[in-house]
Structures are given as structure tokens and as C-alpha cells.
Design an enzyme around this catalytic site. Sequence first.
Site, PDB file in Angstrom:
ATOM      1  N   ASN A  58       0.858  -1.188   0.000  1.00 37.43           N
ATOM      2  CA  ASN A  58       0.000   0.000   0.000  1.00 37.43           C
ATOM      3  C   ASN A  58       0.894   1.238   0.000  1.00 37.43           C
ATOM      4  O   ASN A  58       1.463   1.596   1.033  1.00 37.43           O
ATOM      5  CB  ASN A  58      -0.906  -0.020   1.243  1.00 37.43           C
ATOM      6  CG  ASN A  58      -1.770   1.232   1.330  1.00 37.43           C
ATOM      7  OD1 ASN A  58      -1.815   2.038   0.402  1.00 37.43           O
ATOM      8  ND2 ASN A  58      -2.456   1.402   2.449  1.00 37.43           N
ATOM      9  N   TRP A  59       1.006   1.866  -1.169  1.00 35.55           N
ATOM     10  CA  TRP A  59       1.889   3.041  -1.281  1.00 35.55           C
ATOM     11  C   TRP A  59       1.272   4.272  -0.608  1.00 35.55           C
ATOM     12  O   TRP A  59       1.929   5.279  -0.458  1.00 35.55           O
ATOM     13  CB  TRP A  59       2.154   3.368  -2.749  1.00 35.55           C
ATOM     14  CG  TRP A  59       3.015   2.377  -3.478  1.00 35.55           C
ATOM     15  CD1 TRP A  59       3.460   1.157  -3.032  1.00 35.55           C
ATOM     16  CD2 TRP A  59       3.551   2.522  -4.809  1.00 35.55           C
ATOM     17  NE1 TRP A  59       4.226   0.546  -3.994  1.00 35.55           N
ATOM     18  CE2 TRP A  59       4.295   1.360  -5.101  1.00 35.55           C
ATOM     19  CE3 TRP A  59       3.468   3.512  -5.786  1.00 35.55           C
ATOM     20  CZ2 TRP A  59       4.963   1.175  -6.317  1.00 35.55           C
ATOM     21  CZ3 TRP A  59       4.119   3.331  -7.001  1.00 35.55           C
ATOM     22  CH2 TRP A  59       4.864   2.178  -7.261  1.00 35.55           C
ATOM     23  N   LYS A  60      -0.014   4.197  -0.240  1.00 35.33           N
ATOM     24  CA  LYS A  60      -0.730   5.360   0.316  1.00 35.33           C
ATOM     25  C   LYS A  60      -0.550   6.549  -0.642  1.00 35.33           C
ATOM     26  O   LYS A  60      -0.480   6.341  -1.840  1.00 35.33           O
ATOM     27  CB  LYS A  60      -0.255   5.645   1.738  1.00 35.33           C
ATOM     28  CG  LYS A  60      -0.349   4.383   2.615  1.00 35.33           C
ATOM     29  CD  LYS A  60      -0.199   4.642   4.073  1.00 35.33           C
ATOM     30  CE  LYS A  60      -0.350   3.317   4.828  1.00 35.33           C
ATOM     31  NZ  LYS A  60      -0.347   3.470   6.278  1.00 35.33           N
ATOM     32  N   HIS A  68      -9.761   1.116   4.861  1.00 33.50           N
ATOM     33  CA  HIS A  68      -8.481   1.335   5.549  1.00 33.50           C
ATOM     34  C   HIS A  68      -8.708   2.288   6.714  1.00 33.50           C
ATOM     35  O   HIS A  68      -9.523   3.206   6.625  1.00 33.50           O
ATOM     36  CB  HIS A  68      -7.450   1.912   4.562  1.00 33.50           C
ATOM     37  CG  HIS A  68      -6.060   1.901   5.147  1.00 33.50           C
ATOM     38  ND1 HIS A  68      -5.632   2.861   6.039  1.00 33.50           N
ATOM     39  CD2 HIS A  68      -5.027   1.037   4.987  1.00 33.50           C
ATOM     40  CE1 HIS A  68      -4.379   2.571   6.401  1.00 33.50           C
ATOM     41  NE2 HIS A  68      -3.992   1.477   5.783  1.00 33.50           N
ATOM     42  N   GLU A 126      -7.141   4.746   7.740  1.00 30.83           N
ATOM     43  CA  GLU A 126      -6.975   6.176   7.392  1.00 30.83           C
ATOM     44  C   GLU A 126      -8.239   6.713   6.727  1.00 30.83           C
ATOM     45  O   GLU A 126      -8.601   7.874   6.908  1.00 30.83           O
ATOM     46  CB  GLU A 126      -5.720   6.341   6.514  1.00 30.83           C
ATOM     47  CG  GLU A 126      -4.452   6.139   7.352  1.00 30.83           C
ATOM     48  CD  GLU A 126      -3.253   5.584   6.610  1.00 30.83           C
ATOM     49  OE1 GLU A 126      -3.239   5.609   5.370  1.00 30.83           O
ATOM     50  OE2 GLU A 126      -2.322   5.099   7.298  1.00 30.83           O
ATOM     51  N   GLU A 172      -5.250  -4.700  10.697  1.00 31.53           N
ATOM     52  CA  GLU A 172      -4.221  -3.676  10.912  1.00 31.53           C
ATOM     53  C   GLU A 172      -4.568  -2.895  12.179  1.00 31.53           C
ATOM     54  O   GLU A 172      -5.382  -1.966  12.132  1.00 31.53           O
ATOM     55  CB  GLU A 172      -4.190  -2.694   9.739  1.00 31.53           C
ATOM     56  CG  GLU A 172      -3.886  -3.318   8.400  1.00 31.53           C
ATOM     57  CD  GLU A 172      -3.384  -2.272   7.403  1.00 31.53           C
ATOM     58  OE1 GLU A 172      -2.249  -2.439   6.935  1.00 31.53           O
ATOM     59  OE2 GLU A 172      -4.100  -1.301   7.115  1.00 31.53           O
ATOM     60  N   GLY A 193       2.390   2.747  10.891  1.00 28.24           N
ATOM     61  CA  GLY A 193       3.335   3.851  10.732  1.00 28.24           C
ATOM     62  C   GLY A 193       4.007   4.270  12.027  1.00 28.24           C
ATOM     63  O   GLY A 193       4.643   5.326  12.093  1.00 28.24           O
ATOM     64  N   SER A 200       3.397  -1.682  10.557  1.00 27.56           N
ATOM     65  CA  SER A 200       4.843  -1.691  10.819  1.00 27.56           C
ATOM     66  C   SER A 200       5.496  -3.041  10.529  1.00 27.56           C
ATOM     67  O   SER A 200       6.398  -3.481  11.248  1.00 27.56           O
ATOM     68  CB  SER A 200       5.143  -1.239  12.256  1.00 27.56           C
ATOM     69  OG  SER A 200       4.722   0.103  12.443  1.00 27.56           O
ATOM     70  N   GLY A 242       2.872  -0.920   4.390  1.00 29.46           N
ATOM     71  CA  GLY A 242       2.866   0.497   4.055  1.00 29.46           C
ATOM     72  C   GLY A 242       4.282   0.979   3.781  1.00 29.46           C
ATOM     73  O   GLY A 242       4.852   0.715   2.717  1.00 29.46           O
ATOM     74  N   GLY A 243       4.874   1.672   4.765  1.00 30.31           N
ATOM     75  CA  GLY A 243       6.181   2.314   4.589  1.00 30.31           C
ATOM     76  C   GLY A 243       7.240   1.435   3.925  1.00 30.31           C
ATOM     77  O   GLY A 243       7.924   1.873   2.992  1.00 30.31           O
TER      78      GLY A 243
HETATM   79  P1  13P Z   1       2.954   0.730   7.777  1.00 26.48           P
HETATM   80  O1  13P Z   1       3.509  -0.554   7.231  1.00 26.48           O
HETATM   81  O2  13P Z   1       3.667   1.945   7.272  1.00 26.48           O
HETATM   82  O3  13P Z   1       2.817   0.690   9.272  1.00 26.48           O
HETATM   83  O4  13P Z   1       1.463   0.856   7.187  1.00 26.48           O
HETATM   84  C1  13P Z   1       0.583  -0.194   7.330  1.00 26.48           C
HETATM   85  C2  13P Z   1      -0.624   0.094   6.520  1.00 26.48           C
HETATM   86  O5  13P Z   1      -1.431   0.940   6.864  1.00 26.48           O
HETATM   87  C3  13P Z   1      -0.805  -0.640   5.263  1.00 26.48           C
HETATM   88  O6  13P Z   1      -2.085  -0.471   4.768  1.00 26.48           O
END
Ligand code: 13P
Length: 249
Positions: free
Chosen positions: A9-11, A96, A98, A168, A174, A212, A233-234
Site C-alpha cells: 500500500n503506497w498510500k 483502511h 486512514e 491492521e 506507521g 509496521s 505500508g512504509g
Molecule cells: P505501515 O507498514 O507503514 O505501518 O502501514 C501499514 C498500513 O497501513 C498498510 O495499509
Amino acid sequence: MRRTLVAANWKMNGSKDLVQSLIGELREPLSSLDNGVGVVIIPPALYVSDVSERLAGTSLALGVQNIARWDSGAYTGEIAAAMVADAGARYTLIGHSERRQLFGETDDDVAEKVQQALNSKLTVILCVGETLEERQGGLAGQVVRNQISRGLAGVSGQGWQSVVIAYEPVWAIGTGKTATSDDAQAMHREIRSLLAELGAPADDVSLLYGGSVKPDNAAALFAQPDIDGGLIGGASLNAQDFIRICQSA
Ligand code: 13P
């Protein structure tokens, strides 16, 4: 079908340059993985076509981070599930944390989006998870159960074949904090029993962990019996880290 999946997930990150360089670095190593893991790249929707071109000829799949609750029409700024399918993507994240926290998405919105996705033959990656407050208040299980039973209320029969769930915990996203593999496994087990209660073929639904996930904790998480991969994510923005995570699945 239950299979091991790792999704990136590149967000809201990336650019045409990043698509070229990152997919360029991922293409070969991820195409030649021999552990049977399915890899899904989920860039911002604007880059779906660029990523699709770059992925041509590989087994890597493509997804989007969100879809509209509606089919088509006067919904400025929205993207319909049918458009996503038309652009060559096969997966969509829905719900998600977010989206829930920053855009006020409710379980009812999620349920409508799930229907849209299934109507367009997209595979849903439904995201669920509790906040730190909810966990500390002993509510984690109930929160996750509600998100799943309400969000997937309209799913039945063959529809379950197109559902993946990503657990999640919001406090792990994050933050560098991750659920212990035992805690993550316990929640995944609970999700699988809930799915059985809902009449789903619980053993066939892939359950991903997110929050994470890094190269140094991925293997322990993925080794758990009810964890079928990850939503990253990251670390998915760094080619070497993402490759190592996919290798440990
Ligand atoms: P991180 O891996 O950056 O914690 O993000 C997780 C996430 O929200 C993937 O959708």
C-alpha cells in the site's frame, strides 16, 4: 481461495519516476519468487496505468486504495469499481483505517463499497483494526468483529472467494510498533472463527496482517498458522525491504 499474499500500500506517495524505478527494481526478484506468494502493488489510483504497463508480463497484480460507493454519475472526484477493473486492477482496499479516521468512512459505507467491488469482479481487501484506546479498554475483539460483520453483511456464496481481510491495529500503523506475533495470531484466529459463524468458508479466506511490518519482523508474523501474508505500508516503498518481506512469506 486462501493463498499467501503480500500487498504494497503506497498510500499517497509516489510519482512517475518512483513507478519507473521501484517497479523496475521489483519486477525480476518478485517474478522469480519460488514461495508461491502472490504480490499486489497498490499505488495511488492516478498511477495505476503506469504501474500496469510496468508490470506487463509479470505475475504481480495491481490494486487501488479506495473505490466509490456508487456505480457512476455526478460524484466529483470519485472513482468507480468498474473503472478500476477497466484500468486493469484486480484488487481494492476497502475501509483502511486512514479512510475511516480521516474521511469518516462508516461500516455502512464499507458495505456499499464491498458490493460495488464484487459487482465489478474486484477482490476486496477489507481493512479492520482497533485503536490503542479500544485495545486498552479490552474492546479489540468486539471492534474487529463489528467491522467485519457489518462491512461484509452483503457477502454470501461465491462472493467469499473475492474477499481478503487485513487486520491492521491502528496503533501499529506507521508507528514502528507491531503486534507481537502471538497477539496478531490470536486476533486472526478470532477473525477466522467469526467468518465461520457468518457462514463463510473460513479456511479459504486469506487473512493478512498490517502495521509496521518490516524485513526483520515479517517472518515471525507470517509463520503464524492464521496469518496468510501482509499489507505493507512504509516498507513497500523501499525495493530491498519489500523484496525481503515477500521472500519471508
Ligand atoms: P505501515 O507498514 O507503514 O505501518 O502501514 C501499514 C498500513 O497501513 C498498510 O495499509
